[in-house]
Design a protein around this motif. Structure first.
Motif, PDB file in Angstrom:
ATOM      1  N   SER A 570       0.712  -1.376  -0.285  1.00  0.00           N
ATOM      2  CA  SER A 570      -0.268  -0.039   0.218  1.00  0.00           C
ATOM      3  C   SER A 570       1.212   1.080  -0.086  1.00  0.00           C
ATOM      4  O   SER A 570       2.298   1.367   0.544  1.00  0.00           O
ATOM      5  N   PRO A 571       0.889   2.358  -1.134  1.00  0.00           N
ATOM      6  CA  PRO A 571       1.154   3.394  -0.512  1.00  0.00           C
ATOM      7  C   PRO A 571       0.815   4.474   0.774  1.00  0.00           C
ATOM      8  O   PRO A 571       2.020   5.241   1.041  1.00  0.00           O
ATOM      9  N   PHE A 572       0.030   4.563   1.162  1.00  0.00           N
ATOM     10  CA  PHE A 572      -0.005   4.869   2.651  1.00  0.00           C
ATOM     11  C   PHE A 572       0.423   4.497   4.175  1.00  0.00           C
ATOM     12  O   PHE A 572       0.051   4.890   5.109  1.00  0.00           O
ATOM     13  N   SER A 573       0.739   2.948   3.809  1.00  0.00           N
ATOM     14  CA  SER A 573       1.268   2.054   4.886  1.00  0.00           C
ATOM     15  C   SER A 573       2.766   2.603   5.622  1.00  0.00           C
ATOM     16  O   SER A 573       2.243   2.614   7.187  1.00  0.00           O
ATOM     17  N   THR A 574       3.447   3.054   4.914  1.00  0.00           N
ATOM     18  CA  THR A 574       4.543   3.477   5.396  1.00  0.00           C
ATOM     19  C   THR A 574       4.987   4.930   4.912  1.00  0.00           C
ATOM     20  O   THR A 574       4.379   5.333   3.419  1.00  0.00           O
ATOM     21  N   PRO A 575       5.514   6.108   5.330  1.00  0.00           N
ATOM     22  CA  PRO A 575       5.698   7.303   4.780  1.00  0.00           C
ATOM     23  C   PRO A 575       6.690   6.987   3.394  1.00  0.00           C
ATOM     24  O   PRO A 575       6.281   7.842   2.725  1.00  0.00           O
ATOM     25  N   PRO A 576       7.851   6.290   3.735  1.00  0.00           N
ATOM     26  CA  PRO A 576       8.745   6.438   2.127  1.00  0.00           C
ATOM     27  C   PRO A 576       8.204   5.977   1.379  1.00  0.00           C
ATOM     28  O   PRO A 576       8.561   6.337   0.236  1.00  0.00           O
ATOM     29  N   ASN A 577       6.644   5.006   1.380  1.00  0.00           N
ATOM     30  CA  ASN A 577       5.982   4.712   0.529  1.00  0.00           C
ATOM     31  C   ASN A 577       5.342   5.675  -0.526  1.00  0.00           C
ATOM     32  O   ASN A 577       4.843   5.567  -1.345  1.00  0.00           O
ATOM     33  N   ALA A 578       4.424   6.556   0.243  1.00  0.00           N
ATOM     34  CA  ALA A 578       4.205   8.132  -0.453  1.00  0.00           C
ATOM     35  C   ALA A 578       5.134   8.125  -1.059  1.00  0.00           C
ATOM     36  O   ALA A 578       4.956   9.386  -1.892  1.00  0.00           O
ATOM     37  N   LEU A 579       6.697   9.022  -0.348  1.00  0.00           N
ATOM     38  CA  LEU A 579       7.471   9.826  -1.045  1.00  0.00           C
ATOM     39  C   LEU A 579       7.093   9.692  -1.919  1.00  0.00           C
ATOM     40  O   LEU A 579       7.990  10.677  -3.274  1.00  0.00           O
ATOM     41  N   VAL A 580       8.081   8.059  -2.468  1.00  0.00           N
ATOM     42  CA  VAL A 580       8.497   7.837  -4.168  1.00  0.00           C
ATOM     43  C   VAL A 580       6.958   7.777  -4.872  1.00  0.00           C
ATOM     44  O   VAL A 580       7.498   7.369  -6.482  1.00  0.00           O
ATOM     45  N   MET A 581       5.976   7.872  -4.793  1.00  0.00           N
ATOM     46  CA  MET A 581       5.139   7.961  -5.521  1.00  0.00           C
ATOM     47  C   MET A 581       4.533   8.532  -6.543  1.00  0.00           C
ATOM     48  O   MET A 581       5.196   8.169  -7.550  1.00  0.00           O
ATOM     49  N   PRO A 582       4.624  10.283  -6.123  1.00  0.00           N
ATOM     50  CA  PRO A 582       4.571  10.650  -7.057  1.00  0.00           C
ATOM     51  C   PRO A 582       5.843  11.082  -8.547  1.00  0.00           C
ATOM     52  O   PRO A 582       5.975  11.227  -9.416  1.00  0.00           O
ATOM     53  N   ALA A 583       6.984  11.002  -7.517  1.00  0.00           N
ATOM     54  CA  ALA A 583       8.206  10.110  -8.363  1.00  0.00           C
ATOM     55  C   ALA A 583       8.183   9.814  -9.685  1.00  0.00           C
ATOM     56  O   ALA A 583       8.756   9.522 -10.420  1.00  0.00           O
TER      57      ALA A 583
END
Length: 616
Positions: A570-583
């Motif tokens: 999941s992209p929102f389970s941890t902050p790192p997953n969310a950080l790389v999502m747009p890039a």
């Protein structure tokens, strides 16, 4: 309870579907929790003041400064030497370096540090950044399992053990577990990233289609461009450009004056570029950029006691003959309908009306670089103009006369302030030190805020607006809006019901079955609520379950820590997953395709490995 579950399931469906923006889905879920009065307004909005969200915003700014100053490119070029031309070696390098840093720095900080470097690495190696960014995020979480401070769930299970009267864990008790995590990650991620992250998403090409250095080479600007430095005893001191009458006397044109601050502290040096206006008064240390033939430039320098700088040595950095900071160049194509056709460059008044210089003319296959003032403009001519980025952008408004190739302000955003790289590096190291060393009494979120502010205040960005543009608000809103969901699940009893029933129901089947139940319950819940909240919720249950069957609580608590940290689906389970999502331009389904198999593989391996490392 059922309403909360319904909102959660509906959100998950929309996330997977991907047709509605993820931040919009998260906000709709938040609004639903408010409408049904499951959360109070204060609870619902608590995510926007959460330290993780504030850290994300600050880390976007820090990462943007690392890019803007060219520091990312410098570091990546050095790392690239180790990888050579091998994509597999580059993949391993990213995983190993990120894991090593993640053992001592928060996984969010690790990703913020490595993200701009990895993007530069990928571009330099001609690889799509999406191939490396998701593995980067996962590696930061895997590295966090190597030490006690690597990730919050590690601290949670240590506190749980101590509170129950057991001996606490040492700093490197987690190291064997972390090494296994990294090994499994490499084995599973290498084929999955090739299979599912090879879309080769390309950026839209700009209308210009040429980099600034390509334009310099095409027009041969470096061939007839010379730099002269005003010395302390120079005859130019205090004189204005118009007083010199350099064009008539020497056949030279002064394009710009490069002026550094007069501070002796090179580390904090600032460079100012300004077009050579007629009233510009020259001072010691100024560097004049002039065009013309070498003999005339040499004579001008000799007569006024100026230092002729070697064309291969930059006054501040690594040495292109023409650097771009405040002033840039662009091409404009003259329209057939322009009233300037058949007028000379001097008559056209580029300098008076727009404060730009014309450096050259491309006419079919010919390049005209000398005596431009008296050159007549033809329909279809391409003029190379130089000026401040804002003034070049102003040229776009005169569509009756010409068309500006490319987007000047976008090009300006790409220009690296490379003389600020040492400043950015020092701030970055300061941030890491404040996060790593306990004797510095600064919270991680405070260190990130300080670093972000310093990046702006020391001029690592062109302006404050440039810093704001580095923040990806979609990711920020996504995390901030989803964080209160964990409160809703706890408040309505969903979390307690699921975790306790699963853990207690499997206890009668033996320690392996119980560990599997605890691990996968933790892993499942972490997909929907934060890993720290999941660890806090399940650690006491794991401890109690272990004591009920007479087993050591250590492997069960490790199962909680690993299950909470190794959440990749999941992209929102941890902050790192969310950080790389747009890039990485990832969708929710990308995390399912790559992260879910890794998450399952990690769980299966850990169920068998943890009892070997920490016997029941």
């Amino acid at each position: 309870m059922w309403i909360t579950l319904g909102i959660l399931i509906a959100s998950a469906i929309f996330f997977v579907n991907g047709k509605v923006r993820s931040d919009l889905v998260a906000l709709c879920a938040l609004a639903a929790l408010l409408i049904f009065q499951i959360l109070t307004p204060e609870e619902a909005l608590s995510g926007f003041s959460n330290s993780v969200v504030i850290m994300m915003i600050g880390l976007f700014v820090v990462g943007g400064a690392i890019f803007q100053t060219g520091l990312a490119k410098t570091i990546s070029s050095r790392l690239l030497r180790f990888a050579g031309n091998s994509e597999a070696r580059l993949f391993l390098l990213v995983i190993l370096v990120t894991s090593a840093i993640g053992a001592f720095v928060s996984n969010t900080g690790t990703v913020a540090l490595m993200l701009p470097i990895v993007v530069s690495l990928a571009v330099s190696a001609n690889i799509s950044p999406s191939r490396l960014l998701m593995p980067l995020a996962f590696a930061s979480s895997m590295g966090g399992m190597m030490t006690l401070i690597g990730t919050p769930p590690n601290l949670v299970i240590n506190d749980t053990l101590i509170s129950a009267g057991h001996e606490g864990l040492s700093f490197f008790s987690f190291l064997p577990v972390g090494i296994v995590c990294v090994a499994v990650g490499i084995i599973v991620l290498m084929p999955l990233s090739k299979l599912f992250l090879s879309k080769g998403k390309k950026k839209e090409a700009s209308r210009m289609g040429k980099s600034l250095q390509e334009l310099v080479r095409e027009y041969g600007l470096s061939n007839n461009l010379f730099r002269l430095q005003v010395k302390e005893d120079s005859g130019l001191l205090g004189k204005t450009i118009i007083e010199l009458d350099i064009r008539r006397k020497y056949g030279l044109n002064i394009l710009e004056v490069r002026r550094g601050d007069l501070s002796k502290h090179k580390f904090l040096k600032t460079i100012t570029q300004k077009l050579a206006d007629t009233d510009t008064q020259l001072a010691a240390g100024d560097i004049l950029y002039v065009t013309g033939n070498f003999e005339n430039a040499e004579r001008f320098g000799r007569e006024y006691r100026l230092g002729l700088l070697d064309g291969h040595t930059s006054e501040e950095t690594n040495g292109n003959a023409l650097d771009f900071y405040d002033i840039g160049i662009a091409e404009i194509v003259m329209m057939s309908t322009s009233s300037l056709t058949n007028h000379t460059i001097k008559e056209a008044g580029f300098r008076d009306k727009f404060n730009v210089n014309v450096l050259g003319i491309r006419r079919k296959h010919d390049y005209i670089l000398k005596d431009l003032g008296n050159e007549h403009i033809h329909s279809g001519d391409v003029l190379l103009v130089q000026g401040t980025w804002n003034n070049i952008a102003r040229l776009s408004r005169e569509e009756d006369h010409w068309v500006v190739l490319g987007q000047p302000l976008d090009e300006a955003a790409k220009v690296t302030l490379d003389y600020k790289a040492p400043v950015a590096a020092a701030i970055m190291l300061l941030m890491v030190a404040m996060m790593v060393f306990d004797f510095i009494p600064v919270a991680p979120v405070t260190s990130v805020i300080i670093a972000a502010l310093l990046m702006v205040l020391t001029g690592c960005f062109r302006n404050v607006e440039a810093a704001y543009k580095t923040i990806n608000w979609e990711s920020v809103v996504l995390i901030a809006a989803m964080l209160p969901m964990s409160q809703a699940l706890e408040k309505t009893g969903v979390s307690a019901l699921v975790s306790s029933s699963l853990a207690q129901g499997l206890g009668s089947y033996g320690p392996f079955a119980l560990m599997a139940g605890i691990y996968f319950t933790t892993s499942l819940l972490t997909m929907f609520i934060s890993n720290t909240a999941t660890a806090v919720l399940l650690a006491p249950i794991a401890l109690e379950s272990a004591s009920q069957i007479g087993a050591s609580p250590v492997p069960f608590l490790f199962a909680v820590a690993v299950g909470a940290s190794m959440c990749f689906a999941s992209p929102f389970s941890t902050p790192p997953n969310a950080l790389v999502m747009p890039a990485g331009q990832y969708t929710f389904i990308d995390y399912i395709k790559v992260g879910l198999p890794l998450q399952l593989a990690m769980g299966i391996v850990m169920i068998f490995v943890l009892p070997l490392l920490f016997p029941f």
